[in-house]
Design an enzyme around this catalytic site. Structure first.
Site, PDB file in Angstrom:
ATOM      1  N   GLY A   1     -57.060  -7.550 -33.247  1.00 14.23           N
ATOM      2  CA  GLY A   1     -57.033  -6.755 -34.478  1.00 14.23           C
ATOM      3  C   GLY A   1     -57.999  -7.185 -35.566  1.00 14.23           C
ATOM      4  O   GLY A   1     -58.508  -6.348 -36.307  1.00 14.23           O
TER       5      GLY A   1
ATOM      6  N   LYS B   1     -48.110  -6.043 -45.535  1.00 13.96           N
ATOM      7  CA  LYS B   1     -47.103  -4.979 -45.691  1.00 13.96           C
ATOM      8  C   LYS B   1     -46.214  -5.314 -46.876  1.00 13.96           C
ATOM      9  O   LYS B   1     -45.813  -6.464 -47.066  1.00 13.96           O
ATOM     10  CB  LYS B   1     -46.292  -4.828 -44.419  1.00 13.96           C
ATOM     11  CG  LYS B   1     -47.094  -4.124 -43.355  1.00 13.96           C
ATOM     12  CD  LYS B   1     -46.251  -3.305 -42.402  1.00 13.96           C
ATOM     13  CE  LYS B   1     -47.169  -2.672 -41.375  1.00 13.96           C
ATOM     14  NZ  LYS B   1     -46.531  -2.506 -40.072  1.00 13.96           N
TER      15      LYS B   1
ATOM     16  N   ASP C   1     -47.203  -8.795 -41.326  1.00 17.02           N
ATOM     17  CA  ASP C   1     -46.074  -7.871 -41.221  1.00 17.02           C
ATOM     18  C   ASP C   1     -44.782  -8.698 -41.236  1.00 17.02           C
ATOM     19  O   ASP C   1     -44.304  -9.076 -42.301  1.00 17.02           O
ATOM     20  CB  ASP C   1     -46.256  -7.031 -39.953  1.00 17.02           C
ATOM     21  CG  ASP C   1     -45.163  -6.003 -39.740  1.00 17.02           C
ATOM     22  OD1 ASP C   1     -44.373  -5.761 -40.658  1.00 17.02           O
ATOM     23  OD2 ASP C   1     -45.086  -5.430 -38.632  1.00 17.02           O
TER      24      ASP C   1
ATOM     25  N   ASP D   1     -54.376  -1.200 -33.957  1.00 16.49           N
ATOM     26  CA  ASP D   1     -54.248  -0.279 -32.832  1.00 16.49           C
ATOM     27  C   ASP D   1     -52.808   0.118 -32.558  1.00 16.49           C
ATOM     28  O   ASP D   1     -51.864  -0.525 -33.027  1.00 16.49           O
ATOM     29  CB  ASP D   1     -54.798  -0.935 -31.556  1.00 16.49           C
ATOM     30  CG  ASP D   1     -53.848  -2.002 -31.021  1.00 16.49           C
ATOM     31  OD1 ASP D   1     -53.458  -2.888 -31.805  1.00 16.49           O
ATOM     32  OD2 ASP D   1     -53.469  -1.935 -29.833  1.00 16.49           O
TER      33      ASP D   1
ATOM     34  N   PHE E   1     -46.398   2.229 -39.865  1.00 15.44           N
ATOM     35  CA  PHE E   1     -47.233   1.743 -38.778  1.00 15.44           C
ATOM     36  C   PHE E   1     -48.659   2.260 -38.988  1.00 15.44           C
ATOM     37  O   PHE E   1     -48.907   3.458 -38.960  1.00 15.44           O
ATOM     38  CB  PHE E   1     -46.693   2.157 -37.403  1.00 15.44           C
ATOM     39  CG  PHE E   1     -47.396   1.405 -36.318  1.00 15.44           C
ATOM     40  CD1 PHE E   1     -47.016   0.111 -35.991  1.00 15.44           C
ATOM     41  CD2 PHE E   1     -48.479   1.963 -35.654  1.00 15.44           C
ATOM     42  CE1 PHE E   1     -47.701  -0.622 -35.018  1.00 15.44           C
ATOM     43  CE2 PHE E   1     -49.165   1.246 -34.675  1.00 15.44           C
ATOM     44  CZ  PHE E   1     -48.770  -0.047 -34.362  1.00 15.44           C
TER      45      PHE E   1
ATOM     46  N   ARG F   1     -58.304   1.754 -32.751  1.00 12.02           N
ATOM     47  CA  ARG F   1     -58.951   0.605 -33.390  1.00 12.02           C
ATOM     48  C   ARG F   1     -60.284   0.973 -34.017  1.00 12.02           C
ATOM     49  O   ARG F   1     -60.738   0.358 -34.964  1.00 12.02           O
ATOM     50  CB  ARG F   1     -59.298  -0.457 -32.332  1.00 12.02           C
ATOM     51  CG  ARG F   1     -58.187  -1.371 -31.991  1.00 12.02           C
ATOM     52  CD  ARG F   1     -58.753  -2.561 -31.216  1.00 12.02           C
ATOM     53  NE  ARG F   1     -57.777  -3.128 -30.316  1.00 12.02           N
ATOM     54  CZ  ARG F   1     -56.755  -3.878 -30.702  1.00 12.02           C
ATOM     55  NH1 ARG F   1     -56.578  -4.143 -31.977  1.00 12.02           N
ATOM     56  NH2 ARG F   1     -55.909  -4.352 -29.825  1.00 12.02           N
TER      57      ARG F   1
ATOM     58  N   ASP G   1     -55.577  -9.629 -39.293  1.00 13.05           N
ATOM     59  CA  ASP G   1     -55.662  -8.274 -39.840  1.00 13.05           C
ATOM     60  C   ASP G   1     -54.531  -7.993 -40.829  1.00 13.05           C
ATOM     61  O   ASP G   1     -54.760  -7.572 -41.951  1.00 13.05           O
ATOM     62  CB  ASP G   1     -55.684  -7.221 -38.708  1.00 13.05           C
ATOM     63  CG  ASP G   1     -54.613  -7.456 -37.635  1.00 13.05           C
ATOM     64  OD1 ASP G   1     -53.723  -8.311 -37.845  1.00 13.05           O
ATOM     65  OD2 ASP G   1     -54.672  -6.779 -36.592  1.00 13.05           O
TER      66      ASP G   1
HETATM   67  P1  IMP Z   1     -46.378  -9.960 -37.514  1.00 13.56           P
HETATM   68  O1  IMP Z   1     -46.296 -11.125 -36.561  1.00 13.56           O
HETATM   69  O2  IMP Z   1     -45.190  -9.068 -37.427  1.00 13.56           O
HETATM   70  O3  IMP Z   1     -46.691 -10.380 -38.934  1.00 13.56           O
HETATM   71  O4  IMP Z   1     -47.509  -9.022 -37.050  1.00 13.56           O
HETATM   72  C1  IMP Z   1     -48.695  -9.513 -36.726  1.00 13.56           C
HETATM   73  C2  IMP Z   1     -49.513  -8.651 -35.811  1.00 13.56           C
HETATM   74  O5  IMP Z   1     -48.872  -7.430 -35.401  1.00 13.56           O
HETATM   75  C3  IMP Z   1     -50.716  -8.237 -36.587  1.00 13.56           C
HETATM   76  O6  IMP Z   1     -51.715  -9.249 -36.475  1.00 13.56           O
HETATM   77  C4  IMP Z   1     -51.097  -6.947 -35.921  1.00 13.56           C
HETATM   78  O7  IMP Z   1     -51.919  -7.230 -34.812  1.00 13.56           O
HETATM   79  C5  IMP Z   1     -49.785  -6.355 -35.451  1.00 13.56           C
HETATM   80  N1  IMP Z   1     -49.289  -5.348 -36.428  1.00 13.56           N
HETATM   81  C6  IMP Z   1     -48.388  -5.516 -37.410  1.00 13.56           C
HETATM   82  N2  IMP Z   1     -48.198  -4.381 -38.104  1.00 13.56           N
HETATM   83  C7  IMP Z   1     -49.026  -3.466 -37.556  1.00 13.56           C
HETATM   84  C8  IMP Z   1     -49.310  -2.085 -37.862  1.00 13.56           C
HETATM   85  O8  IMP Z   1     -48.789  -1.456 -38.793  1.00 13.56           O
HETATM   86  N3  IMP Z   1     -50.229  -1.493 -37.057  1.00 13.56           N
HETATM   87  C9  IMP Z   1     -50.864  -2.142 -36.027  1.00 13.56           C
HETATM   88  N4  IMP Z   1     -50.634  -3.424 -35.732  1.00 13.56           N
HETATM   89  C10 IMP Z   1     -49.720  -4.087 -36.482  1.00 13.56           C
HETATM   90 MG    MG Z   2     -53.052  -9.089 -34.946  1.00 16.38          MG
END
Ligand code: IMP
Ligand code: MG
Length: 178
Positions: free
Chosen positions: A49, A135, A107, A163, A156, A169, A104
């Protein structure tokens, strides 16, 4: 959201121009923070990402930085699986090095927590975090973000590296998959 529902792409919520402006101001902050650094900083780009973001960010950095990448996976479709998996190990000695994690989006925070712990165990002397998007939610696993582009709604998102199962992407803007 389940995989069975049909998903539609919204109009851009963040334009290409806004993305570039966000990256410029992020680069300014990073340049200031690391001005005068004697040893090279190690930028670790989180694939896939953050690839596109990192390549634009690096063009605007004027600091001593060496980059490498590491691939992790935690999403299946639009859902976080709750498990972070390292897909490709790192062939770089980061002991005693200053690390900047370049991702990227922040979340749930699980990916960043996993990586921070992993780099700590690998002996990094300093670990900072840089994300293009955060987020706007209470994160399940809160982590400290040193450099954040901007907050985004809790939807999302796809585009500019983000992606959905490998799709979207390549969009030059950010849209919502709804
Ligand atoms: P986390 O571990 O939940 O913080 O998410 C991390 C990874 O999930 C990010 O580096 C993204 O690759 C993917 N991700 C989280 N939210 C989104 C989204 O809204 N769209 C696409 N990819 C996401
Ligand atoms: Mg990622």
């Amino acid at each position: 959201m389940t995989q069975q529902q049909s998903l539609t792409l919204s109009n851009p919520i963040i334009s290409q121009k806004e993305i570039q402006q966000t990256i410029e101001s992020l680069a300014d902050k990073i340049n200031q923070a690391y001005a005068g650094l004697t040893e090279p900083l190690i930028g670790l780009i989180i694939l896939e990402g953050a690839n596109r973001f990192a390549s634009d960010l690096l063009k605007s950095l004027n600091i001593n930085i060496d980059c490498s990448s590491i691939q992790v996976k935690s999403y299946q479709g639009t859902e976080s699986t709750g498990q972070v998996e390292l897909c490709q190990s790192m062939n770089l000695d980061i002991a005693e090095k200053c690390i900047l994690i370049i991702d990227d989006i922040y979340d749930t925070g699980r990916t960043l927590r996993y990586l921070i712990d992993y780099f700590k165990r690998s002996g990094a002397s300093e670990i900072k975090t840089c994300v293009l998007w955060e987020k706007n939610i209470p994160h399940e696993v809160p982590v400290h973000i040193d450099f954040c582009g901007r907050k985004v709604p809790n939807q999302f998102l796809v585009g500019y590296g983000l992606d959905y199962n490998g799709q979207y992407r390549d969009l030059d803007y950010i849209a919502v998959l709804e």
